[in-house]
Design an enzyme around this catalytic site. Structure first.
Site: not given
Length: 323
Positions: A95-96, A100, A126, A201, A276
Site C-alpha cells: 500500500l502507498p 492506507n 513503506t 528501507k 513521502k
C-alpha cells in the site's frame, strides 16, 4: 530368473512413480490460498509471481480496474480486505502510505475484522516504523502475526521476481514468511523485530534519493559541457562515481532502454512516494536526534518537484527539474 528380475525392476519403477506423485501432491497441497491487497505498480507484478509459483491468489484493491489483469490469470477478486481475511490465512499487503495501511488493517472493512487466528500478515508497504509496531500489537490481539517486509528494487525487480525484502518480526515466523517472499524476491533478509524492516528501507531510500539527485546534476553538467550523455554514463559506470542511479536507472532520456526516463518518466517509483519516504526518514532522524543534512535537502527538492508538476512522474524525473 530373468522374468523375476524384470518384474522386480517394474515394481521398483512403479513404486518410484507413486512416491514422486505423492511428493508432488503434498507440494501442491501446501500451496494454499494467499491473500494480496494493493495491486498498484508494485503489487500487481508481485501477485503475478505468486501465481506463477503455483499459489492460488485472492486479491482486493480499492480500484477495481487494477484487478482485471490478475483476474484473467486466475486470481479470485473480492470487495474488501475483510473478505480476503475471511478466505486466506496468509495475506500480503502493498500500500502507498501509513494511513492506507491503518485503514486496510483496522478500518471498518479491514483485515482484522475477519482475520483467522494464527494468520500470517505481511506488510510490504513503506511506512512509519511506529505504525508497523501498532499494527503488530493490533494483530496480536486477534491471534494473528504481523511482519513488516518492505521492498527495494522497483517495478523492474518486482516484475522479474528479484526484489529485496527487509523483514521485521518474530524470528520464529521468518521461515514461513520467506517461503512466500522468495517467490517475489531474490533476497529476503531478516532485520530484527517488527519495525526494523521499515528502518532499513527508510535508510535505503534516503540514500537512493540523494544518489539520484547527484546523478541528475552530474549528467546535466556533463551535457552542458558538451559530453554525449551515453558516453558520460559509460565513463561514470566504469569509474568511482558509479551507482545504481547511473548504471541501472539512469535519469537521462535515451541513455538506457526499459527505464522510466525512456518512457517520459511514466511508471516506476512515483515522485510523490519518494517525497513521502523522505518525510519518514526526516521524522526518524528527528526522533533519534540524527543529523541528515543531505537527506533533508533531498526531501525539500522532491517536495518542490511535486509542487511543480512532477508528482505523478517517476522519481528520476528530477533530471528535468534540475536541467
Amino acid at each position: 530368473m530373468a522374468a523375476l528380475l524384470r518384474r522386480s525392476r517394474s515394481l521398483v519403477r512403479n513404486s518410484h512413480v507413486v512416491q514422486i506423485s505423492l511428493t508432488g501432491s503434498r507440494s501442491m497441497a501446501s500451496k494454499t490460498q494467499v491473500g494480496f491487497i494493493g495491486l498498484g505498480h508494485m503489487g500487481n507484478p508481485m501477485a503475478k509471481n505468486l501465481i506463477k509459483h503455483g499459489y492460488p491468489v485472492i486479491a482486493s484493491d480499492v480500484f477495481p480496474e487494477s484487478c482485471k489483469e490478475l483476474q484473467e490469470l486466475g486470481a479470485q477478486i473480492l470487495d474488501t480486505p475483510a473478505d480476503v481475511a475471511d478466505k486466506a490465512d496468509r495475506i500480503i499487503t502493498m500500500l502507498p502510505s501509513s494511513p492506507n495501511v491503518i485503514d486496510v488493517y483496522t478500518g471498518p472493512n479491514g483485515i482484522l475484522k475477519k482475520v483467522k487466528k494464527g494468520s500470517l500478515l505481511i506488510d510490504s508497504s513503506t511506512i512509519d516504523p511506529a505504525v508497523s509496531k501498532e499494527m503488530a500489537v493490533a494483530a496480536e490481539k486477534t491471534g494473528a502475526v504481523f511482519m513488516d517486509a518492505p521492498v527495494s528494487g522497483g517495478v523492474g525487480a518486482a516484475t522479474s521476481g528479484k526484489l529485496t525484502f527487509m523483514v521485521g518480526g518474530a524470528e520464529e515466523e521468518f521461515t514461513a514468511a520467506k517461503e512466500l517472499l522468495s517467490c517475489m524476491g531474490a533476497n529476503v533478509v531478516y532485520c530484527g523485530q517488527v519495525g526494523t524492516g521499515q528502518a532499513a528501507k527508510i535508510c535505503n531510500n534516503m540514500l537512493l534519493a540523494i544518489g539520484m539527485i547527484g546523478t541528475a546534476e552530474t549528467m546535466n553538467l556533463g551535457i552542458r559541457l558538451g559530453l554525449d550523455p551515453k558516453l558520460l554514463a559509460k565513463i561514470l559506470n566504469m569509474s568511482s562515481g558509479r551507482c545504481w542511479s547511473s548504471d541501472t536507472y539512469n535519469p537521462v532520456p535515451g541513455v538506457m532502454e526499459g527505464v522510466p526516463s525512456a518512457n517520459n518518466y511514466q511508471g516506476g517509483f512515483g515522485t510523490t512516494l519518494m517525497a513521502k519516504d523522505l518525510g519518514l526518514a526526516q521524522n526518524s532522524a528527528s526522533n533519534t536526534k540524527t543529523a541528515v543534512p543531505l537527506g533533508s535537502l533531498a526531501h525539500q527538492i522532491y517536495r518542490m518537484m511535486c509542487a511543480r508538476g512532477y508528482a505523478s512522474k517517476d522519481f528520476s524525473s528530477g533530471q528535468c527539474f534540475s536541467a
